[in-house]
Design a protein around this motif. Structure first.
Motif, PDB file in Angstrom:
ATOM      1  N   GLY A 409       0.843  -1.190   0.000  1.00  0.00           N
ATOM      2  CA  GLY A 409       0.000   0.000   0.000  1.00  0.00           C
ATOM      3  C   GLY A 409       0.871   1.231   0.000  1.00  0.00           C
ATOM      4  O   GLY A 409       2.077   1.170   0.254  1.00  0.00           O
ATOM      5  N   GLU A 410       0.267   2.379  -0.271  1.00  0.00           N
ATOM      6  CA  GLU A 410       1.011   3.633  -0.284  1.00  0.00           C
ATOM      7  C   GLU A 410       1.382   4.058   1.135  1.00  0.00           C
ATOM      8  O   GLU A 410       0.872   3.518   2.116  1.00  0.00           O
ATOM      9  CB  GLU A 410       0.169   4.711  -0.954  1.00  0.00           C
ATOM     10  N   SER A 411       2.270   5.028   1.246  1.00  0.00           N
ATOM     11  CA  SER A 411       2.620   5.587   2.551  1.00  0.00           C
ATOM     12  C   SER A 411       1.367   6.138   3.219  1.00  0.00           C
ATOM     13  O   SER A 411       0.532   6.771   2.565  1.00  0.00           O
ATOM     14  CB  SER A 411       3.647   6.715   2.392  1.00  0.00           C
ATOM     15  N   GLY A 412       1.230   5.896   4.516  1.00  0.00           N
ATOM     16  CA  GLY A 412       0.062   6.358   5.239  1.00  0.00           C
ATOM     17  C   GLY A 412      -1.102   5.393   5.194  1.00  0.00           C
ATOM     18  O   GLY A 412      -2.184   5.700   5.719  1.00  0.00           O
ATOM     19  N   SER A 413      -0.896   4.216   4.587  1.00  0.00           N
ATOM     20  CA  SER A 413      -1.998   3.253   4.507  1.00  0.00           C
ATOM     21  C   SER A 413      -2.152   2.438   5.781  1.00  0.00           C
ATOM     22  O   SER A 413      -3.128   1.712   5.928  1.00  0.00           O
ATOM     23  CB  SER A 413      -1.797   2.315   3.310  1.00  0.00           C
ATOM     24  N   GLY A 414      -1.190   2.522   6.707  1.00  0.00           N
ATOM     25  CA  GLY A 414      -1.303   1.827   7.983  1.00  0.00           C
ATOM     26  C   GLY A 414      -0.507   0.539   8.076  1.00  0.00           C
ATOM     27  O   GLY A 414      -0.670  -0.219   9.036  1.00  0.00           O
ATOM     28  N   LYS A 415       0.372   0.273   7.114  1.00  0.00           N
ATOM     29  CA  LYS A 415       1.115  -0.989   7.082  1.00  0.00           C
ATOM     30  C   LYS A 415       1.997  -1.160   8.317  1.00  0.00           C
ATOM     31  O   LYS A 415       1.939  -2.184   9.013  1.00  0.00           O
ATOM     32  CB  LYS A 415       1.985  -1.066   5.822  1.00  0.00           C
ATOM     33  N   THR A 416       2.832  -0.158   8.589  1.00  0.00           N
ATOM     34  CA  THR A 416       3.762  -0.259   9.719  1.00  0.00           C
ATOM     35  C   THR A 416       3.009  -0.283  11.042  1.00  0.00           C
ATOM     36  O   THR A 416       3.357  -1.044  11.956  1.00  0.00           O
ATOM     37  CB  THR A 416       4.765   0.907   9.684  1.00  0.00           C
ATOM     38  N   THR A 417       1.961   0.540  11.178  1.00  0.00           N
ATOM     39  CA  THR A 417       1.168   0.533  12.412  1.00  0.00           C
ATOM     40  C   THR A 417       0.533  -0.829  12.635  1.00  0.00           C
ATOM     41  O   THR A 417       0.466  -1.324  13.775  1.00  0.00           O
ATOM     42  CB  THR A 417       0.078   1.621  12.361  1.00  0.00           C
ATOM     43  N   LEU A 418       0.076  -1.465  11.567  1.00  0.00           N
ATOM     44  CA  LEU A 418      -0.480  -2.809  11.678  1.00  0.00           C
ATOM     45  C   LEU A 418       0.562  -3.784  12.214  1.00  0.00           C
ATOM     46  O   LEU A 418       0.294  -4.535  13.164  1.00  0.00           O
ATOM     47  CB  LEU A 418      -0.984  -3.278  10.312  1.00  0.00           C
ATOM     48  N   GLY A 419       1.753  -3.768  11.641  1.00  0.00           N
ATOM     49  CA  GLY A 419       2.806  -4.667  12.095  1.00  0.00           C
ATOM     50  C   GLY A 419       3.191  -4.433  13.539  1.00  0.00           C
ATOM     51  O   GLY A 419       3.358  -5.387  14.317  1.00  0.00           O
TER      52      GLY A 419
END
Length: 700
Positions: A409-419
């Motif tokens: 996903g693009e930056s700000g899509s929540g990927k890192t926060t999810l991890g």
């Protein structure tokens, strides 16, 4: 055609405490009017310094000590500082790598674009300069330029800041633009927009363009010719199609081999990484500088000079064994010699179902993470709630044992926060994370500490994730001691075993992180995560900060470790080709929600959500003959502080209707474990078929 810019034998040196660094060594090339020349190579190869040397912008105490830069009948190296200032911007302009850092944060955008016009006397009045700035902003795709002209840089996104820098470069109508990594820090969709903008401006305005990048896929679709740099020298120069179809230097072939490709057939060739690292330019090897890493190197490659030689019309190479390379085909072995610890790999990677048990190892249920903003004085007086940011919004999925689930996903899509939420490095607002059937969000104290032995993370930045004060021995020993993985007597043997697992020699144990390259530091981060023998690892952009050659090594290593140790991973990335290479299944996130999740071969072969389809069209391929869409996804993501109602992609979707703006689409199973959150599944195409795309998304 006539030559517009002719660079001959350019030498640039940078004095350091250890000695003199020759950052460009005999660089020669010419640019014709209206041409785009791509310059590619690993970090430290001299690409950016070549551009800076042309304009006399080498940072102090460095200086250009040899060669010629011929433009308009004059050698730019012989011009005075005043004469160079008149030429910069008006004849040759530069787009710098970090657009946000290039803009003055306390000056309005309009003032920064008009400054060069007024300084060079290109316009008679400020009013005329303002009108031209508005026209330039409109030309580079900035909406509402009349009002945005008075905004400050912090009010623009990264992609919009890059557009502002491009507008500034065009302000004085230069004939040549030097673009230094103009898309490195951008998402794939914004990169797609910026690259197509540069190509369009080049064609419309008749510009000549020098495009510096480390990404072979980028030059494949933008450049007429490509120069490949290694250790301060150009080692191959050819037209783009010839370079990709018939490379005549082992380094060029190695870069192409390292680049993962997006394919739809589910069978992906194993990457062939280039062994070793680029040489130290304070003490470069004698002879061909690539010979310590080259599989074709012989005694004759280890001494003498290796200038560019013409082997065909316009095709130049410095390799004296180019005929042997042409006859042998792909000379690179499937696996490099430095990964002897992981030599039991197949020749290809098949993105099929993992061999783990049917019971999920990790189950995520309705996970949500909301960040609440601070209460302002106005909110206290009015009783209004502070703004809230839903970084992760009602996300659910399972991961089976020995499976790698990719998240894109693009930056700000929540990927890192999810991890981070899965590991409780940030505390989720609600939901459940079941590890082997137990909700770890209910753990605390010793129980949570014990659970973290099974749940580890590989961080995105290998430079900041390691303690600079600790040696490798102390760093890994500390982890083993804290978690009591083994007895004190067994720590030394375990450290050696971990280093072997990640392909590092035993003699690095007393070194500090500063003594390692980026790829080696990332290997240390992986070793640290493996130290406690985890069952599940979150790999957060583990290859985004390394060169393509190192990227291939790390991805192969992660696959080998999964097979040898039975690891389960959540692999976060923004590069779809990387995710396809390592993942069994892929989830696509947009503004905190998963919009599509499917087995890898299904998602890449038959994407169903318009956002996924756009991401795949935006991703560049290392193939100059691959058709390129005009615009993959229109616009930029909305602010997560003010997400649109209904389907959050509706503001950028060509299929959006009233229901998309009113109701949140649930994830629907379309068969084979393929789930999609879209109201218009009857309209979405099952494959990337050009004939069904709207006119604005048709291929050029």
């Amino acid at each position: 055609m006539s030559v517009l810019l002719d660079v001959r034998d350019l030498v640039t040196e940078m004095p350091t405490q250890r000695g003199v660094l020759t950052v460009t060594d005999g660089v020669s090339f010419a640019i014709e009017p209206g041409e785009c020349l791509g310059i590619v190579g690993e970090s430290g190869s001299g690409k950016s310094m070549t551009c800076r040397s042309i304009l006399g912008l080498v940072p102090y105490p460095g200086k250009t000590t040899g060669g010629e830069v011929l433009y308009g009948g004059a050698d730019l190296r012989k011009l005075s500082g005043r004469e160079l200032n008149k030429l910069r911007g008006t004849e040759i302009a530069m787009i710098v790598q970090d657009s946000i850092a290039a803009l003055n944060p306390v000056r309005r955008i309009g003032d920064q674009i008009t400054e060069a016009m007024l300084k060079h006397g290109m316009v008679p009045t400020r009013a005329v300069a303002r009108e031209r700035a508005i026209d330039l902003m409109r030309k580079v795709g900035i909406p509402a330029p009349e009002t945005r002209l008075d905004d400050y840089p912090h009010q623009f996104s990264g992609g919009m800041c890059q557009r502002v820098v491009i507008a500034s470069a065009l302000a004085c109508s230069p004939k040549i633009i030097l673009a230094d990594e103009p898309t490195t820090a951008l998402d794939v969709t914004i990169q797609d927009q910026i690259l197509k903008l540069l190509v369009q401006l080049q064609q419309d305005l008749g510009l000549s363009l020098v495009l510096v990048t480390h990404d072979m896929s980028v030059v494949a679709h933008t450049s007429q010719r490509v120069a490949v740099m290694y250790a301060g020298q150009i080692v191959e120069l050819a037209d783009t199609r010839t370079l990709f179809r018939s490379p005549r230097h082992p380094y060029t072939l190695g870069l192409i081999n390292c680049t993962p490709r997006i394919d739809a057939d589910g069978e992906i060739s194993r990457l062939r990484p280039i062994p070793g690292t680029p040489p130290d330019l304070l003490n470069p090897p004698d002879g061909c500088r690539f010979h310590p890493r080259c599989p074709l190197a012989g005694p004759e490659c280890m001494s003498g000079s290796f200038p560019l030689r013409q082997i065909a019309g316009g095709h130049l190479t410095s390799c004296i064994r180019h005929e042997q390379l042409a006859a042998a085909g792909n000379i690179w072995p499937t696996d490099s010699g430095e990964d002897d610890a992981c030599q039991s790999q197949p020749a290809s990677v098949t993105v099929a179902a993992p061999p783990g048990a049917d019971t999920p190892l990790l189950e995520v249920r309705n996970l949500t993470k909301v960040y609440a903003g601070p209460k302002s004085l106005l909110s206290r007086l009015t009783g209004r709630l502070p703004q809230q940011l839903s970084a992760v919004d009602d996300v659910s999925f399972d991961i089976k044992t020995r499976e790698i689930l990719g998240i894109v996903g693009e930056s700000g899509s929540g990927k890192t926060t999810l991890g981070r939420s899965l590991l409780r490095l940030v505390e989720p607002s609600q939901g459940a994370v079941l590890f082997r059937g137990d909700d770890i969000l209910k753990y605390s104290g010793p129980r949570l500490m014990a659970a973290r032995r099974n749940l580890q993370m590989i961080f995105q930045d290998p430079y900041s994730s390691l303690n600079p004060r600790l040696t490798v021995r102390r760093m890994l020993s500390e982890v083993l001691s804290v978690h009591r993985v083994c007895s004190p007597a067994g720590i030394e043997a375990r450290v050696l075993e971990l280093l072997s697992l990640v392909g590092l020699p035993a003699n690095v144990m007393e070194r500090h992180p500063r003594h390692f390259s980026g790829g080696q530091r990332q290997r240390l981060g992986i070793a640290r995560a493996l130290a406690v023998e985890p069952s599940f690892i979150v790999a957060d952009e583990p290859v985004s900060a390394v060169d393509v050659s190192v990227q291939a090594q790390i991805m192969n290593l992660l696959l080998d470790l999964r097979d040898r140790l039975g690891l389960t991973m959540l692999f976060i990335a923004h590069d779809l080709s990387v995710v396809q290479y390592v993942s069994n299944r892929v989830g696509v996130m947009y503004l905190g929600r998963i919009v599509e999740i499917a087995p890898t071969e299904q998602l890449f072969g038959a994407p169903r959500h318009p956002y996924t389809q756009g991401l795949l069209r935006a991703a560049p391929r290392p193939d100059p003959d691959y058709p390129s869409a005009q615009v993959a996804i229109l616009g930029e993501p909305p602010s997560p502080l003010r997400p649109p109602p209904g389907c959050r992609f509706n503001t950028r979707c060509h299929l959006a209707t009233d229901i998309c703006r009113l109701a949140v689409p649930p994830l629907k199973d379309v068969g084979g474990g393929h789930q999609v959150a879209c109201h218009h599944l009857d309209k979405t195409i099952a494959r990337l078929a050009e004939s069904t795309l709207p006119p604005q998304l048709q291929h050029a």
